[in-house]
Design a protein around this motif. Structure first.
Motif, PDB file in Angstrom:
ATOM      1  N   SER A   1       0.589  -1.103  -0.247  1.00 26.08           N
ATOM      2  CA  SER A   1      -0.070   0.012  -0.002  1.00 26.08           C
ATOM      3  C   SER A   1       0.943   1.203  -0.101  1.00 26.08           C
ATOM      4  O   SER A   1       2.015   1.117   0.623  1.00 26.08           O
ATOM      5  CB  SER A   1      -0.887   0.081   1.496  1.00 26.08           C
TER       6      SER A   1
ATOM      7  N   ALA B   1      -1.103 -10.542   2.501  1.00 30.92           N
ATOM      8  CA  ALA B   1      -2.474 -10.638   2.129  1.00 30.92           C
ATOM      9  C   ALA B   1      -1.464  -9.256   0.977  1.00 30.92           C
ATOM     10  O   ALA B   1      -2.332  -7.934   0.985  1.00 30.92           O
ATOM     11  CB  ALA B   1      -3.128  -9.991   2.471  1.00 30.92           C
TER      12      ALA B   1
ATOM     13  N   VAL C   1      -2.846  -5.697  -4.215  1.00 35.04           N
ATOM     14  CA  VAL C   1      -3.139  -4.388  -4.089  1.00 35.04           C
ATOM     15  C   VAL C   1      -2.776  -3.770  -4.783  1.00 35.04           C
ATOM     16  O   VAL C   1      -1.281  -3.893  -5.673  1.00 35.04           O
ATOM     17  CB  VAL C   1      -1.993  -3.980  -2.305  1.00 35.04           C
TER      18      VAL C   1
ATOM     19  N   GLU D   1      -5.023   3.433   0.345  1.00 32.09           N
ATOM     20  CA  GLU D   1      -5.895   1.619   0.863  1.00 32.09           C
ATOM     21  C   GLU D   1      -5.777   0.673   0.522  1.00 32.09           C
ATOM     22  O   GLU D   1      -5.547   0.453  -0.493  1.00 32.09           O
ATOM     23  CB  GLU D   1      -7.578   1.879   1.327  1.00 32.09           C
ATOM     24  N   GLY D   2      -4.924  -0.319   1.017  1.00 33.38           N
ATOM     25  CA  GLY D   2      -5.425  -2.162   1.413  1.00 33.38           C
ATOM     26  C   GLY D   2      -5.204  -2.484   1.890  1.00 33.38           C
ATOM     27  O   GLY D   2      -5.939  -3.067   2.966  1.00 33.38           O
ATOM     28  N   THR D   3      -5.079  -4.291   1.323  1.00 34.14           N
ATOM     29  CA  THR D   3      -5.440  -5.344   2.380  1.00 34.14           C
ATOM     30  C   THR D   3      -4.256  -5.816   2.925  1.00 34.14           C
ATOM     31  O   THR D   3      -4.192  -6.563   3.669  1.00 34.14           O
ATOM     32  CB  THR D   3      -5.993  -6.463   1.280  1.00 34.14           C
ATOM     33  N   ASP D   4      -3.045  -5.362   2.580  1.00 29.14           N
ATOM     34  CA  ASP D   4      -1.755  -5.681   2.885  1.00 29.14           C
ATOM     35  C   ASP D   4      -1.368  -5.230   4.572  1.00 29.14           C
ATOM     36  O   ASP D   4      -2.469  -4.575   5.020  1.00 29.14           O
ATOM     37  CB  ASP D   4      -0.604  -5.535   2.581  1.00 29.14           C
ATOM     38  N   HIS D   5      -0.532  -5.899   5.128  1.00 27.44           N
ATOM     39  CA  HIS D   5      -0.787  -5.850   6.698  1.00 27.44           C
ATOM     40  C   HIS D   5       0.655  -6.889   6.742  1.00 27.44           C
ATOM     41  O   HIS D   5       1.179  -7.706   5.983  1.00 27.44           O
ATOM     42  CB  HIS D   5      -2.013  -6.770   7.409  1.00 27.44           C
TER      43      HIS D   5
END
Length: 185
Positions: free
Chosen positions: A82, A149, A153, A159-163
């Motif tokens: 992200s 995740a 992206v 904004e993204g799904t990454d963590h």
């Protein structure tokens, strides 16, 4: 005599409690949840008195880009999927990270950082705002970054799904090592 007994009691309590307090302060550990904004798909973990520079061509060279980890002696850069909003978990451990099953992660990389001041910081980019400041034992640390995740992206979106899960423990060794490489299929 009564005042002297009280003084001796307080002294005895201090002598019994002080070693426990010192043992904790010499080996701090903790878990921190991070939720912040950065830019340019990166943020930093560093010593509060870092002297390294992230602006030269060796910090984010092609090896660092592929590893998703830029390094100097006292600051590391973590590459994100992200562009802006980052969610991460930081775990300061007393012993080496024992996790061996990387199947649920997209990318896992390990590196090293020296935290001589005893104060570790997480900084955003480019304004190096302090996101987290934590006390650690002055030492060299191994750092492992688990990225998950990151698929699907858009790197230009805020904004993204990454963590990200980051583990940090006292340990020698300076080399950057990719333990599982992300492949954009």
């Amino acid at each position: 005599m009564k005042g002297q007994k009280t003084h001796h009691s307080v002294l005895l309590i201090c002598l019994l409690v002080l070693p426990a307090i010192l043992a904790f302060s010499l080996h701090p550990s903790g878990k921190y949840n991070l939720d912040f904004f950065t830019t340019h798909n990166q943020f930093y973990l560093c010593d509060s008195a870092f002297t390294g520079t992230t602006g030269d061509t060796t910090f984010w060279n092609s090896d660092a880009q592929n590893a998703r980890l830029g390094t100097t002696e006292d600051i590391i850069g973590i590459k994100t999927a992200s562009y802006g909003h980052i969610r991460a978990e930081l775990n300061v451990l007393n012993t080496a990270d024992a996790e061996k099953d990387f199947s649920k992660y997209d990318h896992v990389v390990e590196g090293s950082v020296k935290l001589n001041s005893g104060i570790m910081e997480i900084l955003n980019f480019p304004d190096t705002k302090i996101i987290l400041k934590a006390i650690v034992t002055p030492a060299r640390y191994r750092v492992r970054i688990y990225s998950y995740a990151v698929k699907n992206v858009n790197p230009d979106e805020d904004e993204g799904t990454d963590h990200y899960k980051i583990t940090l423990w006292p340990g020698e060794g300076r080399e950057r090592k990719v333990l599982k490489a992300y492949r954009a299929d």
